[in-house]
Write a protein that holds these residues in place. Structure first.
Motif, PDB file in Angstrom:
ATOM      1  N   LYS A   1       7.719  12.435  34.989  1.00 37.69           N
ATOM      2  CA  LYS A   1       6.420  11.755  35.013  1.00 37.69           C
ATOM      3  C   LYS A   1       5.509  12.371  36.054  1.00 37.69           C
ATOM      4  O   LYS A   1       4.319  12.600  35.808  1.00 37.69           O
ATOM      5  CB  LYS A   1       6.607  10.261  35.304  1.00 37.69           C
ATOM      6  CG  LYS A   1       5.302   9.485  35.367  1.00 37.69           C
ATOM      7  CD  LYS A   1       5.548   8.018  35.697  1.00 37.69           C
ATOM      8  CE  LYS A   1       4.229   7.258  35.805  1.00 37.69           C
ATOM      9  NZ  LYS A   1       4.443   5.828  36.189  1.00 37.69           N
ATOM     10  N   ALA A   2       6.052  12.650  37.227  1.00 32.45           N
ATOM     11  CA  ALA A   2       5.247  13.221  38.309  1.00 32.45           C
ATOM     12  C   ALA A   2       4.693  14.589  37.929  1.00 32.45           C
ATOM     13  O   ALA A   2       3.527  14.901  38.196  1.00 32.45           O
ATOM     14  CB  ALA A   2       6.080  13.329  39.585  1.00 32.45           C
ATOM     15  N   VAL A   3       5.517  15.407  37.291  1.00 31.77           N
ATOM     16  CA  VAL A   3       5.073  16.732  36.858  1.00 31.77           C
ATOM     17  C   VAL A   3       4.002  16.603  35.780  1.00 31.77           C
ATOM     18  O   VAL A   3       2.953  17.257  35.839  1.00 31.77           O
ATOM     19  CB  VAL A   3       6.254  17.574  36.336  1.00 31.77           C
ATOM     20  CG1 VAL A   3       5.746  18.857  35.675  1.00 31.77           C
ATOM     21  CG2 VAL A   3       7.210  17.914  37.477  1.00 31.77           C
ATOM     22  N   SER A   4       4.254  15.744  34.808  1.00 25.73           N
ATOM     23  CA  SER A   4       3.305  15.558  33.704  1.00 25.73           C
ATOM     24  C   SER A   4       1.953  15.073  34.201  1.00 25.73           C
ATOM     25  O   SER A   4       0.902  15.550  33.759  1.00 25.73           O
ATOM     26  CB  SER A   4       3.866  14.566  32.682  1.00 25.73           C
ATOM     27  OG  SER A   4       5.047  15.071  32.093  1.00 25.73           O
ATOM     28  N   GLU A   5       1.966  14.110  35.132  1.00 22.33           N
ATOM     29  CA  GLU A   5       0.705  13.588  35.672  1.00 22.33           C
ATOM     30  C   GLU A   5      -0.042  14.649  36.461  1.00 22.33           C
ATOM     31  O   GLU A   5      -1.274  14.753  36.356  1.00 22.33           O
ATOM     32  CB  GLU A   5       0.975  12.370  36.557  1.00 22.33           C
ATOM     33  CG  GLU A   5       1.386  11.133  35.784  1.00 22.33           C
ATOM     34  CD  GLU A   5       1.568   9.917  36.659  1.00 22.33           C
ATOM     35  OE1 GLU A   5       1.562   8.786  36.125  1.00 22.33           O
ATOM     36  OE2 GLU A   5       1.716  10.087  37.890  1.00 22.33           O
ATOM     37  N   SER A   6       0.674  15.437  37.236  1.00 22.57           N
ATOM     38  CA  SER A   6       0.027  16.492  38.009  1.00 22.57           C
ATOM     39  C   SER A   6      -0.614  17.526  37.096  1.00 22.57           C
ATOM     40  O   SER A   6      -1.733  17.997  37.340  1.00 22.57           O
ATOM     41  CB  SER A   6       1.037  17.176  38.944  1.00 22.57           C
ATOM     42  OG  SER A   6       1.508  16.268  39.929  1.00 22.57           O
ATOM     43  N   LYS A   7       0.082  17.869  36.043  1.00 31.64           N
ATOM     44  CA  LYS A   7      -0.447  18.842  35.083  1.00 31.64           C
ATOM     45  C   LYS A   7      -1.645  18.269  34.312  1.00 31.64           C
ATOM     46  O   LYS A   7      -2.539  19.006  33.890  1.00 31.64           O
ATOM     47  CB  LYS A   7       0.654  19.258  34.102  1.00 31.64           C
ATOM     48  CG  LYS A   7       1.754  20.122  34.708  1.00 31.64           C
ATOM     49  CD  LYS A   7       1.253  21.524  34.990  1.00 31.64           C
ATOM     50  CE  LYS A   7       2.377  22.455  35.376  1.00 31.64           C
ATOM     51  NZ  LYS A   7       1.885  23.845  35.612  1.00 31.64           N
TER      52      LYS A   7
END
Length: 229
Positions: free
Chosen positions: A151-157
């Motif tokens: 989730k953290a990676v997806s939101e950052s992207k």
């Protein structure tokens, strides 16, 4: 004080002195008077009535911009085992453990966001002097210390941005690019405005938002009517 250039001065003439603009008009004007020869960033700047010496008046967090930021974020993740695999599958650019810590200690800083699982923070903590001053240190308040690395990676992207008050109670947040439509920039502004308003500490008395303005990278600022937000 640095001398303003001719292009800046010409742009500034189009901003009505002492006028408080609504969001739509301000964004239209910011886009119109931008003179950069690249796709400049539009930023919102708040001056808040906060005493940042008080722990409860130090605002820090993150928000996912609904229209994105127009910038491709390079994301690194400190994780191991299944969580490292999860981060890779979610689209992280670099995933590592001791090797990533050492790489950064050796001077590599070619990334925009650092995420870590809680069990990695003892190792990541050694990078505090390097990552801290650059605003890259993973922090639970911004959602970058988490077990949900996917989730953290997806939101950052997808366009997640962080915000933090400085000592004077100012908050600066990028809203997107000059090439964005007014509608997309407005959606992003409303997202951060909602967060800032909700984050008002209970101990703050009187006017909370003292001043708020919009500007492009090199352009003059346009002041918003904070009472209408």
């Amino acid at each position: 004080m640095a001398k303003k250039g001719k292009k800046y001065l010409e742009a500034a003439k189009q901003v009505e002195e002492d006028k408080l603009y609504n969001v739509t008009d301000a964004l239209e004007l910011v886009k119109k008077i931008d003179f950069a020869n690249f796709d400049a960033t539009v930023e919102v700047a708040y001056n808040l009535n906060l005493d940042t010496k008080q722990a409860d008046q130090q605002l820090r967090g993150a928000v996912v911009m609904p229209s994105g930021t127009g910038k491709e974020q390079k994301v690194v993740v400190f994780a191991k085992g299944a969580k490292a695999k999860e981060a890779t599958e979610a689209g992280a650019d670099v995933v590592g453990d001791d090797d990533l810590v050492q790489r950064i200690q050796d001077g590599w800083l070619d990334f925009d966001v650092a995420i870590a699982t809680p069990d990695m923070m003892a190792k990541v903590g050694r990078l505090g002097r390097v990552l801290g001053p650059k605003g890259l240190m993973p922090n639970p308040k911004t959602g970058t210390v988490t077990m949900d690395v996917a989730k953290a990676v997806s939101e950052s992207k997808a366009g997640k941005v962080t915000y933090r008050t400085d000592k004077a109670g100012n908050v600066h947040v990028p809203l997107g690019k000059v090439s964005f439509s007014v509608e997309d920039l407005t959606a992003n502004f409303n997202a951060i405005q909602g967060i800032i308003a909700k984050a008002r500490p209970a101990s703050v008395k009187g006017q909370y938002i003292k001043h708020v303005s919009l500007a492009s990278t090199f352009g003059p600022s346009v002041t918003l009517d904070s009472n209408a937000l």
